[in-house]
Design a protein around this motif. Structure first.
Motif, PDB file in Angstrom:
ATOM      1  N   ASP A 203       8.714   7.892  19.759  1.00 50.86           N
ATOM      2  CA  ASP A 203       9.650   7.701  18.500  1.00 50.86           C
ATOM      3  C   ASP A 203       9.975   7.994  18.030  1.00 50.86           C
ATOM      4  OD1 ASP A 203       9.720   5.641  20.626  1.00 50.86           O
ATOM      5  OD2 ASP A 203       8.559   3.913  19.364  1.00 50.86           O
ATOM      6  N   MET A 204       9.510   8.308  17.168  1.00 51.86           N
ATOM      7  CA  MET A 204       9.348   9.315  15.963  1.00 51.86           C
ATOM      8  C   MET A 204       9.881  11.105  16.074  1.00 51.86           C
ATOM      9  SD  MET A 204       7.968   7.364  12.695  1.00 51.86           S
ATOM     10  CE  MET A 204       9.392   7.441  12.214  1.00 51.86           C
ATOM     11  N   GLN A 205       9.151  11.670  17.188  1.00 50.23           N
ATOM     12  CA  GLN A 205       9.323  13.084  17.362  1.00 50.23           C
ATOM     13  C   GLN A 205      10.399  13.617  16.700  1.00 50.23           C
ATOM     14  OE1 GLN A 205       9.123  14.744  20.797  1.00 50.23           O
ATOM     15  NE2 GLN A 205      10.008  12.445  22.294  1.00 50.23           N
TER      16      GLN A 205
ATOM     17  N   ALA B 251       5.373   2.674   6.178  1.00 50.26           N
ATOM     18  CA  ALA B 251       5.910   4.416   6.337  1.00 50.26           C
ATOM     19  C   ALA B 251       6.696   4.896   6.828  1.00 50.26           C
ATOM     20  CB  ALA B 251       4.575   5.646   6.889  1.00 50.26           C
ATOM     21  N   ALA B 252       6.995   4.268   8.063  1.00 44.73           N
ATOM     22  CA  ALA B 252       7.355   5.273   8.643  1.00 44.73           C
ATOM     23  C   ALA B 252       9.039   4.884   8.055  1.00 44.73           C
ATOM     24  CB  ALA B 252       7.893   4.055  10.351  1.00 44.73           C
ATOM     25  N   GLU B 253       9.817   4.240   7.122  1.00 43.38           N
ATOM     26  CA  GLU B 253      10.918   3.912   7.231  1.00 43.38           C
ATOM     27  C   GLU B 253      11.504   5.543   5.925  1.00 43.38           C
ATOM     28  OE1 GLU B 253      11.230   0.588   5.685  1.00 43.38           O
ATOM     29  OE2 GLU B 253      10.654  -0.838   6.340  1.00 43.38           O
TER      30      GLU B 253
ATOM     31  N   ARG C 172      11.498   8.640   8.537  1.00 50.85           N
ATOM     32  CA  ARG C 172      12.214   8.978   8.526  1.00 50.85           C
ATOM     33  C   ARG C 172      13.489   9.399   7.779  1.00 50.85           C
ATOM     34  NH1 ARG C 172      17.300   5.767   9.725  1.00 50.85           N
ATOM     35  NH2 ARG C 172      18.315   5.599  11.426  1.00 50.85           N
ATOM     36  N   LYS C 173      13.379   8.917   6.325  1.00 49.80           N
ATOM     37  CA  LYS C 173      14.717   8.964   5.877  1.00 49.80           C
ATOM     38  C   LYS C 173      14.085  10.935   5.463  1.00 49.80           C
ATOM     39  CE  LYS C 173      15.279   5.243   4.175  1.00 49.80           C
ATOM     40  NZ  LYS C 173      15.206   3.514   2.721  1.00 49.80           N
ATOM     41  N   GLN C 174      13.168  11.131   5.068  1.00 50.75           N
ATOM     42  CA  GLN C 174      12.085  12.545   4.652  1.00 50.75           C
ATOM     43  C   GLN C 174      12.430  13.756   5.749  1.00 50.75           C
ATOM     44  OE1 GLN C 174       9.222  11.037   2.364  1.00 50.75           O
ATOM     45  NE2 GLN C 174       7.997  12.256   4.117  1.00 50.75           N
ATOM     46  N   GLU C 175      12.563  13.112   7.238  1.00 49.07           N
ATOM     47  CA  GLU C 175      12.409  14.163   8.139  1.00 49.07           C
ATOM     48  C   GLU C 175      11.087  14.351   8.807  1.00 49.07           C
ATOM     49  OE1 GLU C 175      16.325  15.943   9.316  1.00 49.07           O
ATOM     50  OE2 GLU C 175      17.184  13.961   9.843  1.00 49.07           O
ATOM     51  N   SER C 176       9.741  13.902   8.070  1.00 44.52           N
ATOM     52  CA  SER C 176       8.636  14.650   7.792  1.00 44.52           C
ATOM     53  C   SER C 176       7.708  13.473   7.802  1.00 44.52           C
ATOM     54  CB  SER C 176       8.892  15.709   7.238  1.00 44.52           C
ATOM     55  OG  SER C 176       8.441  14.931   5.572  1.00 44.52           O
TER      56      SER C 176
ATOM     57  N   ILE D 169       0.891  -0.760   0.111  1.00 47.69           N
ATOM     58  CA  ILE D 169       0.294   0.375   0.028  1.00 47.69           C
ATOM     59  C   ILE D 169       0.620   1.035  -0.019  1.00 47.69           C
ATOM     60  CG2 ILE D 169      -1.912   0.996   1.719  1.00 47.69           C
ATOM     61  CD1 ILE D 169      -2.804  -1.223   2.428  1.00 47.69           C
ATOM     62  N   ILE D 170       1.803   1.166   1.271  1.00 54.64           N
ATOM     63  CA  ILE D 170       3.110   2.727   0.762  1.00 54.64           C
ATOM     64  C   ILE D 170       3.688   2.627  -0.904  1.00 54.64           C
ATOM     65  CG2 ILE D 170       4.449   3.141   1.727  1.00 54.64           C
ATOM     66  CD1 ILE D 170       1.886   3.564   3.814  1.00 54.64           C
ATOM     67  N   GLN D 171       3.697   1.250  -0.769  1.00 54.32           N
ATOM     68  CA  GLN D 171       4.807   1.157  -2.164  1.00 54.32           C
ATOM     69  C   GLN D 171       3.802   1.399  -3.494  1.00 54.32           C
ATOM     70  OE1 GLN D 171       8.231   0.637  -2.407  1.00 54.32           O
ATOM     71  NE2 GLN D 171       7.996   0.762  -4.793  1.00 54.32           N
ATOM     72  N   ALA D 172       2.596   1.895  -2.455  1.00 54.82           N
ATOM     73  CA  ALA D 172       2.235   1.895  -3.840  1.00 54.82           C
ATOM     74  C   ALA D 172       2.312   3.732  -4.521  1.00 54.82           C
ATOM     75  CB  ALA D 172      -0.138   1.719  -3.445  1.00 54.82           C
ATOM     76  N   ALA D 173       2.110   4.201  -3.009  1.00 52.24           N
ATOM     77  CA  ALA D 173       2.306   6.021  -3.347  1.00 52.24           C
ATOM     78  C   ALA D 173       2.843   5.978  -3.605  1.00 52.24           C
ATOM     79  CB  ALA D 173       1.773   6.973  -1.699  1.00 52.24           C
TER      80      ALA D 173
END
Length: 325
Positions: free
Chosen positions: A202-204, A155-157, A160-164, A103-107
């Motif tokens: 964790d992701m703030q 999506a978190a991966e 994290r890379k784009q920091e948003s 699903i995320i890969q589709a985006a």
């Protein structure tokens, strides 16, 4: 002058090009699960209207999770495109690690990025606790709780890379407060609020936000409410006025940069009301220097705390006022 005839005036209509006004989600890519109808569809449509390119994720299963069809998602896509928006369909399931990642890969495949996820997909298998089957429990947990984790984790991966990035998880007052005959659904929905808070913590550091939304709406998910008594019929009549679109504005706001300072919260929407839920915190403490025994707990601790006990109520009893129309 009062009473003077209105002067005759000739108006010339000059056509002007209306400047493009960016929406709150201009340039963003959003995934909305369970977007083939109801609340998910309205969120997807409003997100597209706010400028987002949307992945309409829905397997087209029945209310209880059986079967599948691309038609519901395709209908949402068509509605978005009729309004000038952009959308693509994904019919993968949220309830398995591999398919959720697709699903995320589709985006990424269609639009090259991912900025917002709305975890809305869900099914119902209502039943009294002592009669609930293993399959009814596992099926609901798999779609709601596991599905929210699997899609968010995928999506978190990229976040994290784009920091948003942002998450909006759909919870329910069935879990936040309680309801009869929904042990599986309530457990999953309350679990989602803990998942959301953990993601926010964790992701703030990566500027990733995670919030929950508890909606009230008449949709396929609520159409199974029994109407065998006059009270139940009256409750359903009130609920039918709460159309799914009432929940979309808050989901769009929370997914946009306008909510950059909002994370780790649980909101609710009910007709034209928006409310903020509290989180469990200690509300009364009893200390005993010599420690406690079962007997002293019964004699001293519980009587001191009892007035602060939470009532054994349902969400309908907790929301005992009619929302203004």
């Amino acid at each position: 002058m009062a009473g003077s005839p209105r002067p005759s005036t000739t108006f010339t209509c000059v056509q002007r090009r209306v400047p493009h006004v960016p929406g709150l989600m201009e340039g963003k890519v959003a995934v909305v699960t369970g977007a083939g109808g109801g609340i998910g569809r309205e969120i997807a449509i409003m997100m597209a209207g706010a400028g987002a390119r949307v992945i309409v994720a829905d397997i087209g299963a029945s209310l209880t999770g059986e079967g599948g069809s691309a038609s519901p998602a395709a209908q949402t896509k068509a509605l978005i495109e009729q309004r000038g928006g952009q959308a693509e369909v994904c019919t993968e399931s949220v309830a398995a690690w591999g398919s959720a990642r697709k699903i995320i890969q589709a985006a990424l495949d269609h639009y090259g990025r991912i900025d917002a996820v709305v975890n809305n997909a869900g099914i119902l298998r209502d039943g009294i606790f002592h009669k609930m089957s293993e399959d009814d429990w596992l099926s609901v947990i798999s779609v709601h709780l596991n599905g929210s984790f699997f899609v968010s984790r995928a999506a978190a991966e990229h976040y994290r890379k784009q920091e948003s990035g942002s998450f909006v998880h759909i919870t329910s007052t069935s879990g936040l407060i309680g309801n009869v005959g929904q042990a599986n659904y309530a457990a999953a929905k309350l679990g989602i609020t803990a998942l959301s808070k953990s993601i926010a913590l964790d992701m703030q550091r990566y500027n990733v936000r995670s919030n929950c939304l508890a909606p009230w709406a008449w949709s396929r998910m609520t159409s199974s409410i029994p109407t065998t008594t006059a009270e139940q019929k009256a409750a359903v009549e009130k609920l039918q006025k709460m159309t799914p679109d009432k929940n979309a504005p808050l989901a769009v706001f929370l997914s946009s940069d306008a909510a950059k300072d909002v994370t780790g919260q649980v909101f609710g929407t009910r007709m034209h009301e928006i409310y903020l839920f509290s989180s469990p915190r200690p509300i009364r403490i009893v200390h005993r220097a010599e420690g406690w025994t079962p007997e002293s707990i019964a004699e001293h601790c519980i009587p001191a705390m009892k007035q602060a006990f939470m009532p054994l109520d349902t969400s309908e009893q907790a929301f005992n006022w009619d929302p203004p129309e």
